[in-house]
Motif scaffolding. Structure first.
Motif, mmCIF file in Angstrom:
data_model
loop_
_atom_site.group_PDB
_atom_site.id
_atom_site.type_symbol
_atom_site.label_atom_id
_atom_site.label_comp_id
_atom_site.label_asym_id
_atom_site.label_seq_id
_atom_site.Cartn_x
_atom_site.Cartn_y
_atom_site.Cartn_z
ATOM 1 N N ALA A 1 36.340 116.377 66.857
ATOM 2 C CA ALA A 1 35.378 116.141 65.784
ATOM 3 C C ALA A 1 36.238 115.670 64.446
ATOM 4 N N CYS A 2 37.331 115.313 64.543
ATOM 5 C CA CYS A 2 38.220 114.741 63.114
ATOM 6 C C CYS A 2 38.259 113.398 63.238
ATOM 7 N N ASP A 3 38.684 112.839 62.271
ATOM 8 C CA ASP A 3 39.127 111.476 62.060
ATOM 9 C C ASP A 3 40.673 111.319 62.419
ATOM 10 N N LEU A 4 41.008 110.107 63.037
ATOM 11 C CA LEU A 4 42.182 109.574 63.021
ATOM 12 C C LEU A 4 42.774 109.054 61.732
ATOM 13 N N ASP A 5 43.968 109.385 61.458
ATOM 14 C CA ASP A 5 44.343 109.050 59.999
ATOM 15 C C ASP A 5 45.734 108.437 60.179
ATOM 16 N N HIS A 6 46.062 107.515 59.595
ATOM 17 C CA HIS A 6 47.509 107.111 59.266
ATOM 18 C C HIS A 6 48.601 107.896 58.277
ATOM 19 N N VAL A 7 49.363 108.458 58.867
ATOM 20 C CA VAL A 7 50.195 109.413 58.137
ATOM 21 C C VAL A 7 50.885 108.544 56.986
ATOM 22 N N GLN A 8 51.532 107.352 57.319
ATOM 23 C CA GLN A 8 52.180 106.547 56.373
ATOM 24 C C GLN A 8 50.942 105.528 56.374
ATOM 25 N N PRO A 9 50.262 104.975 55.419
ATOM 26 C CA PRO A 9 49.348 103.958 55.321
ATOM 27 C C PRO A 9 49.796 102.688 55.945
ATOM 28 N N TRP A 10 49.175 101.989 56.685
ATOM 29 C CA TRP A 10 49.437 100.755 57.210
ATOM 30 C C TRP A 10 49.895 99.664 56.304
ATOM 31 N N ALA A 11 49.102 99.708 55.198
ATOM 32 C CA ALA A 11 49.372 98.614 54.081
ATOM 33 C C ALA A 11 50.862 99.179 53.506
ATOM 34 N N GLN A 12 51.372 100.221 53.749
ATOM 35 C CA GLN A 12 52.747 100.586 53.250
ATOM 36 C C GLN A 12 53.765 100.607 54.380
ATOM 37 N N GLY A 13 53.262 99.809 55.506
ATOM 38 C CA GLY A 13 54.334 99.794 56.507
ATOM 39 C C GLY A 13 54.219 100.704 57.926
ATOM 40 N N GLY A 14 53.315 101.527 57.786
ATOM 41 C CA GLY A 14 53.087 102.519 58.556
ATOM 42 C C GLY A 14 52.436 101.868 59.830
ATOM 43 N N GLY A 15 52.722 102.178 61.162
ATOM 44 C CA GLY A 15 52.182 101.645 62.145
ATOM 45 C C GLY A 15 51.028 102.349 62.846
ATOM 46 N N THR A 16 50.225 101.605 63.524
ATOM 47 C CA THR A 16 49.001 102.043 64.174
ATOM 48 C C THR A 16 49.343 102.636 65.524
ATOM 49 N N CYS B 1 47.300 111.029 62.941
ATOM 50 C CA CYS B 1 47.008 112.403 62.919
ATOM 51 C C CYS B 1 45.345 112.749 62.854
ATOM 52 N N GLY B 2 45.284 113.702 63.399
ATOM 53 C CA GLY B 2 43.756 114.134 63.375
ATOM 54 C C GLY B 2 43.411 115.017 62.117
ATOM 55 N N LEU B 3 42.677 114.504 61.331
ATOM 56 C CA LEU B 3 42.242 115.509 60.184
ATOM 57 C C LEU B 3 40.628 115.509 60.137
ATOM 58 N N CYS B 4 40.165 116.720 59.804
ATOM 59 C CA CYS B 4 38.815 116.508 59.640
ATOM 60 C C CYS B 4 38.374 116.135 58.283
ATOM 61 N N ARG B 5 37.178 115.684 58.049
ATOM 62 C CA ARG B 5 36.706 115.090 56.935
ATOM 63 C C ARG B 5 37.157 115.471 55.583
ATOM 64 N N ARG B 6 36.901 117.013 55.467
ATOM 65 C CA ARG B 6 37.564 117.396 54.259
ATOM 66 C C ARG B 6 38.973 117.314 53.954
ATOM 67 N N ASP B 7 39.944 117.663 55.106
ATOM 68 C CA ASP B 7 41.180 117.479 54.878
ATOM 69 C C ASP B 7 41.720 116.022 54.807
ATOM 70 N N HIS B 8 41.028 114.914 55.276
ATOM 71 C CA HIS B 8 41.140 113.618 55.100
ATOM 72 C C HIS B 8 41.066 113.052 53.663
ATOM 73 N N ARG B 9 40.013 113.569 52.918
ATOM 74 C CA ARG B 9 39.810 113.320 51.670
ATOM 75 C C ARG B 9 40.774 113.875 50.799
ATOM 76 N N LEU B 10 41.234 115.099 51.104
ATOM 77 C CA LEU B 10 42.053 115.706 50.343
ATOM 78 C C LEU B 10 43.483 115.242 50.453
ATOM 79 N N LYS B 11 43.667 114.567 51.421
ATOM 80 C CA LYS B 11 45.113 113.797 51.741
ATOM 81 C C LYS B 11 45.584 112.835 50.703
ATOM 82 N N ASP B 12 44.106 112.037 49.999
ATOM 83 C CA ASP B 12 44.731 111.015 49.221
ATOM 84 C C ASP B 12 44.537 111.468 47.758
ATOM 85 N N GLU B 13 44.355 112.748 47.352
ATOM 86 C CA GLU B 13 44.381 113.384 46.066
ATOM 87 C C GLU B 13 45.822 113.197 45.473
#
Length: 77
Positions: A10-25, A31-43
């Motif tokens: 029930a979670c989103d898959l998210d790049h730990v290191q953003p692909w725009a910064q060299g992170g691979g897909t 990692c799997g993050l719920c919507r709340r934690d996915h948004r919190l990650k970018d704070e």
């Protein structure tokens, strides 16, 4: 994310290191993050890092580090 009990299905898959910064897909950078934690990650102040063993390390703005170990894979009987 440590402390979150939402199943990964029930979670989103998210790049730990953003692909725009060299992170691979690939599984070593996703990692799997719920919507709340996915948004919190970018704070500001939150830092996520995936170790070579697949452990997700999350450092909060207060400097505390939490680790989340992946569950072992199981095979259908």
């Amino acid at each position: 994310m440590p402390g979150c009990h939402r199943p990964v299905q029930a979670c989103d898959l998210d790049h730990v290191q953003p692909w725009a910064q060299g992170g691979g897909t690939d599984s070593t950078n996703l990692c799997g993050l719920c919507r709340r934690d996915h948004r919190l990650k970018d704070e500001p102040g939150w830092h996520h890092r995936m170790t070579e063993t697949g452990t997700l390390e999350i450092t909060t703005p207060a400097g505390r580090t939490y680790r989340s170990e992946p569950e072992p894979l199981t095979t259908a009987a």
